[in-house]
Design a protein around this motif. Sequence first.
Motif, PDB file in Angstrom:
ATOM      1  N   LEU A   1       0.751  26.978  77.519  1.00 49.50           N
ATOM      2  CA  LEU A   1       0.201  28.137  76.711  1.00 49.50           C
ATOM      3  C   LEU A   1       1.367  28.901  75.857  1.00 49.50           C
ATOM      4  CD1 LEU A   1      -1.534  29.855  79.868  1.00 49.50           C
ATOM      5  CD2 LEU A   1      -2.499  28.483  77.860  1.00 49.50           C
ATOM      6  N   TYR A   2       2.942  28.600  76.097  1.00 48.20           N
ATOM      7  CA  TYR A   2       3.712  28.919  75.247  1.00 48.20           C
ATOM      8  C   TYR A   2       3.991  27.815  74.239  1.00 48.20           C
ATOM      9  CZ  TYR A   2       4.436  33.333  77.675  1.00 48.20           C
ATOM     10  OH  TYR A   2       4.134  34.514  78.025  1.00 48.20           O
ATOM     11  N   GLY A   3       3.190  26.882  73.852  1.00 43.67           N
ATOM     12  CA  GLY A   3       3.390  25.831  72.806  1.00 43.67           C
ATOM     13  C   GLY A   3       4.108  24.561  73.118  1.00 43.67           C
TER      14      GLY A   3
ATOM     15  N   VAL B   1       0.450  41.515  88.957  1.00 43.46           N
ATOM     16  CA  VAL B   1       1.661  40.217  89.569  1.00 43.46           C
ATOM     17  C   VAL B   1       0.784  38.995  89.097  1.00 43.46           C
ATOM     18  CG1 VAL B   1       2.199  39.301  91.593  1.00 43.46           C
ATOM     19  CG2 VAL B   1       1.993  41.858  91.142  1.00 43.46           C
ATOM     20  N   GLY B   2       1.584  37.874  88.872  1.00 43.88           N
ATOM     21  CA  GLY B   2       1.073  36.707  88.770  1.00 43.88           C
ATOM     22  C   GLY B   2       0.555  36.112  87.090  1.00 43.88           C
ATOM     23  N   MET B   3       0.948  37.055  86.287  1.00 43.61           N
ATOM     24  CA  MET B   3       0.624  36.794  84.800  1.00 43.61           C
ATOM     25  C   MET B   3       1.672  36.192  84.145  1.00 43.61           C
ATOM     26  SD  MET B   3      -2.728  37.951  84.592  1.00 43.61           S
ATOM     27  CE  MET B   3      -2.841  37.293  86.283  1.00 43.61           C
ATOM     28  N   LEU B   4       1.546  35.923  83.045  1.00 43.81           N
ATOM     29  CA  LEU B   4       2.545  35.377  82.136  1.00 43.81           C
ATOM     30  C   LEU B   4       3.827  36.038  82.016  1.00 43.81           C
ATOM     31  CD1 LEU B   4       0.249  33.742  79.405  1.00 43.81           C
ATOM     32  CD2 LEU B   4       1.395  32.438  81.293  1.00 43.81           C
ATOM     33  N   PRO B   5       5.145  35.492  82.000  1.00 46.79           N
ATOM     34  CA  PRO B   5       6.342  36.315  82.055  1.00 46.79           C
ATOM     35  C   PRO B   5       6.374  36.841  80.517  1.00 46.79           C
ATOM     36  CG  PRO B   5       6.774  34.002  81.811  1.00 46.79           C
ATOM     37  CD  PRO B   5       5.418  34.129  82.044  1.00 46.79           C
ATOM     38  N   GLY B   6       5.967  36.405  79.457  1.00 46.61           N
ATOM     39  CA  GLY B   6       6.168  37.144  78.155  1.00 46.61           C
ATOM     40  C   GLY B   6       7.188  36.001  77.453  1.00 46.61           C
ATOM     41  N   ARG B   7       7.048  35.659  76.029  1.00 41.34           N
ATOM     42  CA  ARG B   7       7.595  34.646  75.329  1.00 41.34           C
ATOM     43  C   ARG B   7       9.261  34.877  75.451  1.00 41.34           C
ATOM     44  NH1 ARG B   7       4.197  32.706  71.168  1.00 41.34           N
ATOM     45  NH2 ARG B   7       5.990  32.484  69.803  1.00 41.34           N
ATOM     46  N   ASP B   8       9.803  35.841  75.176  1.00 42.63           N
ATOM     47  CA  ASP B   8      11.308  35.969  75.349  1.00 42.63           C
ATOM     48  C   ASP B   8      11.836  35.682  76.710  1.00 42.63           C
ATOM     49  OD1 ASP B   8      11.289  37.157  72.714  1.00 42.63           O
ATOM     50  OD2 ASP B   8      11.417  39.108  73.162  1.00 42.63           O
TER      51      ASP B   8
ATOM     52  N   GLU C   1      10.343  33.739  89.136  1.00 40.86           N
ATOM     53  CA  GLU C   1      11.041  34.115  87.789  1.00 40.86           C
ATOM     54  C   GLU C   1      10.287  33.853  86.647  1.00 40.86           C
ATOM     55  OE1 GLU C   1      14.756  32.186  87.355  1.00 40.86           O
ATOM     56  OE2 GLU C   1      15.557  32.976  89.351  1.00 40.86           O
ATOM     57  N   PHE C   2       9.195  33.108  86.735  1.00 45.77           N
ATOM     58  CA  PHE C   2       8.176  33.036  85.690  1.00 45.77           C
ATOM     59  C   PHE C   2       6.931  33.576  85.911  1.00 45.77           C
ATOM     60  CE2 PHE C   2       7.862  28.866  88.116  1.00 45.77           C
ATOM     61  CZ  PHE C   2       6.771  28.538  88.134  1.00 45.77           C
ATOM     62  N   ARG C   3       6.961  34.741  86.470  1.00 42.85           N
ATOM     63  CA  ARG C   3       5.731  35.476  86.665  1.00 42.85           C
ATOM     64  C   ARG C   3       6.060  36.835  86.105  1.00 42.85           C
ATOM     65  NH1 ARG C   3       3.572  35.869  92.731  1.00 42.85           N
ATOM     66  NH2 ARG C   3       5.700  36.299  92.936  1.00 42.85           N
ATOM     67  N   SER C   4       5.021  37.458  85.521  1.00 40.28           N
ATOM     68  CA  SER C   4       5.345  38.710  84.731  1.00 40.28           C
ATOM     69  C   SER C   4       5.854  39.911  85.850  1.00 40.28           C
ATOM     70  CB  SER C   4       4.064  39.417  84.134  1.00 40.28           C
ATOM     71  OG  SER C   4       4.518  40.637  83.876  1.00 40.28           O
ATOM     72  N   THR C   5       6.907  40.513  85.435  1.00 39.50           N
ATOM     73  CA  THR C   5       7.246  41.705  86.385  1.00 39.50           C
ATOM     74  C   THR C   5       6.869  42.997  86.141  1.00 39.50           C
ATOM     75  OG1 THR C   5       9.204  42.014  85.052  1.00 39.50           O
ATOM     76  CG2 THR C   5       9.468  40.441  86.859  1.00 39.50           C
TER      77      THR C   5
END
Length: 258
Positions: free
Chosen positions: A96-98, A52-59, A44-48
Amino acid sequence: MVDVVSAAWVSERLGDVRVVDVRDEWEFDGIGHLPTAASVPFDEFRSTEGDVGMLPGRDAWAELLSDAGITADDDVVAYDDTHGVFAARFLVTALLYGHDPAKLHLLDGDFSSWNREYETTTDASELPDVTYEVTTAEETPLVGFEAVEAALDDPEAVIVDTRDPEEFDEGHLPGAVNLDWRELVDDETRGLKPRDELESVLESVEITPDHRIVLYCNTARRISHTYVVLSHLGYDGVEFYEGSLTEWEARDGAIVRE
């Protein structure tokens, strides 16, 4: 920075920290979990989208943590059942998201090691209704393709490939040293090796605090664990190549094959 904490430390603070279980939901519900834990499965916290495997996005990240009852002011402890490698990815994502790194903690060991001595439950956890606010980190270990490419010619830099030796031999960045992330964990305790053993393993491949350390793997999962370990040991200046080999090869970066 992000640290590694014992099961006893977590047990004493279950009412004061937010505990995150990143295993699959069926494990959380069917096998059990730490008391008070929220379920945030790894997928659920990997980019869709895209790699594959990158950060999911801030929102997406803010929504996940809000649903888990976590605020930006909370102390967070994460665990999995794989020596902490997936949980470390959660913590580095938070960093990474603060999220304040001093409030991010990896359980030393995993669910199986916790289960040897401490209580688990299959009861649903009561999670507070909160909103997580993503912020911009004042400092970030993230580096991109160009910075890593430049580091190849930096005599003070140690480029660290955290994959297994077979993957390393199939192709790695020029001049990289191989440190399989599993060399830092003890199969019996399922947690980190003792500090003196960790330092010996690291020094054997020139990973020392006086060097600039640049970490990569395939999709940034395994380097997350190594990053947390180095942070726990007090290393400064450790750099995190989020794109890793996925981006490096897509951009025709130089590869050495053994």
